[in-house]
Design a protein around this motif. Structure first.
Motif, PDB file in Angstrom:
ATOM      1  N   TYR A   4       0.815  -1.212   0.000  1.00 50.16           N
ATOM      2  CA  TYR A   4       0.000   0.000   0.000  1.00 50.16           C
ATOM      3  C   TYR A   4       0.854   1.271   0.000  1.00 50.16           C
ATOM      4  O   TYR A   4       0.350   2.368  -0.178  1.00 50.16           O
ATOM      5  CB  TYR A   4      -0.976   0.009   1.179  1.00 50.16           C
ATOM      6  N   GLN A 114      -8.286  10.939   1.155  1.00 47.36           N
ATOM      7  CA  GLN A 114      -7.465  10.390   2.225  1.00 47.36           C
ATOM      8  C   GLN A 114      -8.242   9.439   3.136  1.00 47.36           C
ATOM      9  O   GLN A 114      -7.676   8.877   4.066  1.00 47.36           O
ATOM     10  CB  GLN A 114      -6.840  11.517   3.044  1.00 47.36           C
ATOM     11  N   SER A 118      -6.740   6.560  -0.306  1.00 48.97           N
ATOM     12  CA  SER A 118      -5.421   6.347   0.284  1.00 48.97           C
ATOM     13  C   SER A 118      -5.484   6.508   1.790  1.00 48.97           C
ATOM     14  O   SER A 118      -6.499   6.925   2.347  1.00 48.97           O
ATOM     15  CB  SER A 118      -4.421   7.350  -0.294  1.00 48.97           C
ATOM     16  N   GLY A 125       0.460   8.545   3.454  1.00 43.44           N
ATOM     17  CA  GLY A 125      -0.376   8.098   2.340  1.00 43.44           C
ATOM     18  C   GLY A 125      -0.201   6.643   1.974  1.00 43.44           C
ATOM     19  O   GLY A 125       0.116   5.806   2.806  1.00 43.44           O
ATOM     20  N   PHE A 127      -1.948   3.920  -1.301  1.00 44.56           N
ATOM     21  CA  PHE A 127      -3.267   3.456  -1.720  1.00 44.56           C
ATOM     22  C   PHE A 127      -3.828   2.401  -0.776  1.00 44.56           C
ATOM     23  O   PHE A 127      -3.108   1.525  -0.297  1.00 44.56           O
ATOM     24  CB  PHE A 127      -3.209   2.862  -3.133  1.00 44.56           C
ATOM     25  N   HIS A 131      -5.785   2.178  -5.979  1.00 42.31           N
ATOM     26  CA  HIS A 131      -6.572   3.289  -6.506  1.00 42.31           C
ATOM     27  C   HIS A 131      -8.070   2.988  -6.593  1.00 42.31           C
ATOM     28  O   HIS A 131      -8.844   3.824  -7.040  1.00 42.31           O
ATOM     29  CB  HIS A 131      -6.065   3.774  -7.869  1.00 42.31           C
TER      30      HIS A 131
END
Length: 368
Positions: A4, A114, A118, A125, A127, A131
């Protein structure tokens, strides 16, 4: 490096509704430019950060319109709490605090992306799912990113010597079972904190029979209108001495944690209302050390304008707790109540609305 934390778009995302939208419509850039370096000039990393309505409003008009003034997006109560603890005679205080709030407090600012695409910037951050837009994000990767030091650890039982909240342990509930999108996206309106939101969760939503008298006991009959449920059903919870603000010799910001301690204090309810009618609530010491922002200027901390103990909603709920084992575990037990002896010198006036006078501590029950 975990997945991630990498930049990776799942090809399957391109088949989703959001994936059908051209990248440049949200992120900008020049897709017709054959040079990837110049094509990415002016790229917007998080389109929803500055304009939720512009990024998400075409399809989610009502949510974007309210979310832009939600507590999570604006962090208004945090800024308000800091500003009202400053010297009112210093007209430059706003300019002194602006960089401090932006570099420290503002890093927890939550945009649409956010939460749903993500992890927050506060944890750098990354993902959530290549996405994909996640309607209900996992609490471990999203909620815990900002609330992990206290609330999440209390809820899941990560604090040594304390049990997990029974909602997590017995019912396998996540944060979003109580804190729904209606609350997260709610406009702040006149609310000065989360207790003022109409959409906030409450025990009554799931435990209606207790409040209606269909499923009750003597303790509920005697206390349910006088005490917040947590007064009887919460374990001890964490109290912080200061904000997580640090600045090195070069002026670079970093996060630091000073001493924290676990405690349990019952105070008076300073804001009684039809939805919060109780006389007694739990209170927590808030992090208000006067030198918190000393790097940015003098006079940025004072205590005579706001309480240093405020109502709290600990996520440490159990059916049986030390204070509800018998009546006199609470009645006559002065140590459970916030009195002037618990305060640092000079703070009694600021906390007068939550302090419990000795004559308002319930008397010990004979032969209990």
């Amino acid at each position: 490096m975990e997945l991630y934390q990498k930049i990776y778009v799942d090809p399957a995302f391109l088949e989703t509704d959001h994936g059908q939208i051209p990248c440049q419509d949200c992120h900008g850039g020049s897709p017709g430019d054959g040079n990837w370096q110049t094509a990415h000039t002016g790229l917007v990393r998080d389109p929803s950060l500055k304009s939720p309505a512009g990024a998400c409003g075409d399809c989610h008009e009502e949510i974007a319109a309210s979310a832009v003034s939600s507590l999570h997006y604006t962090l208004a109560p945090v800024f308000d709490a800091v500003l009202t603890r400053t010297d009112p005679s210093d007209l430059t205080v706003g300019e002194k605090l602006k960089p401090a709030m932006g570099r420290h407090c503002g890093s927890c600012h939550a945009s649409c992306g956010q939460c749903h695409i993500s992890r927050p910037d506060y944890v750098k951050g990354g993902f959530l799912s290549k996405h994909h837009f996640v309607k209900t994000p996992a609490m471990e990767t999203t909620c815990a990113s900002c609330h992990g030091g206290r609330v999440f650890a209390e809820f899941t039982g990560e604090n040594e010597d304390f049990s997990p909240d029974l909602h997590f342990e017995d019912e396998e509930m996540a944060c979003t079972h109580c804190h729904t999108g209606g609350e997260m996206h709610a406009a702040q309106g006149k609310a000065s904190n989360r207790f003022g939101l109409k959409q906030r969760p409450g025990c009554r939503q799931c435990h209606a029979p207790v409040f209606s008298g269909e499923a009750t006991n003597t303790a509920h009959e005697n206390h349910i209108e006088k005490l917040d449920c947590r007064v009887c059903h919460a374990q001890a919870y964490k109290n912080c001495a200061s904000c997580h603000v640090g600045t090195d010799k070069q002026g670079l910001p970093y996060f630091k944690c000073k001493k924290t301690e676990y405690g349990f204090k019952i105070g008076l309810n300073p804001d009684r209302s039809p939805s919060r009618p109780w006389e007694y609530v739990l209170v927590r010491q808030v992090p208000v050390e006067p030198d918190t922002f000393k790097f940015y200027g003098a006079g940025l901390g004072r205590f005579d304008s706001r309480p240093t103990w405020k109502p709290t909603s600990p996520h440490t709920i159990l059916k049986e707790t030390p204070q509800n084992r018998s009546c006199n575990h609470c009645h006559g037990n002065t140590a459970l109540f916030l009195t002037e002896e618990d305060l640092a010198p000079g703070r009694a006036a600021a906390n007068k609305n939550v302090l419990v006078p000795l004559d308002r501590i319930p008397e010990k029950i004979p032969d209990n």
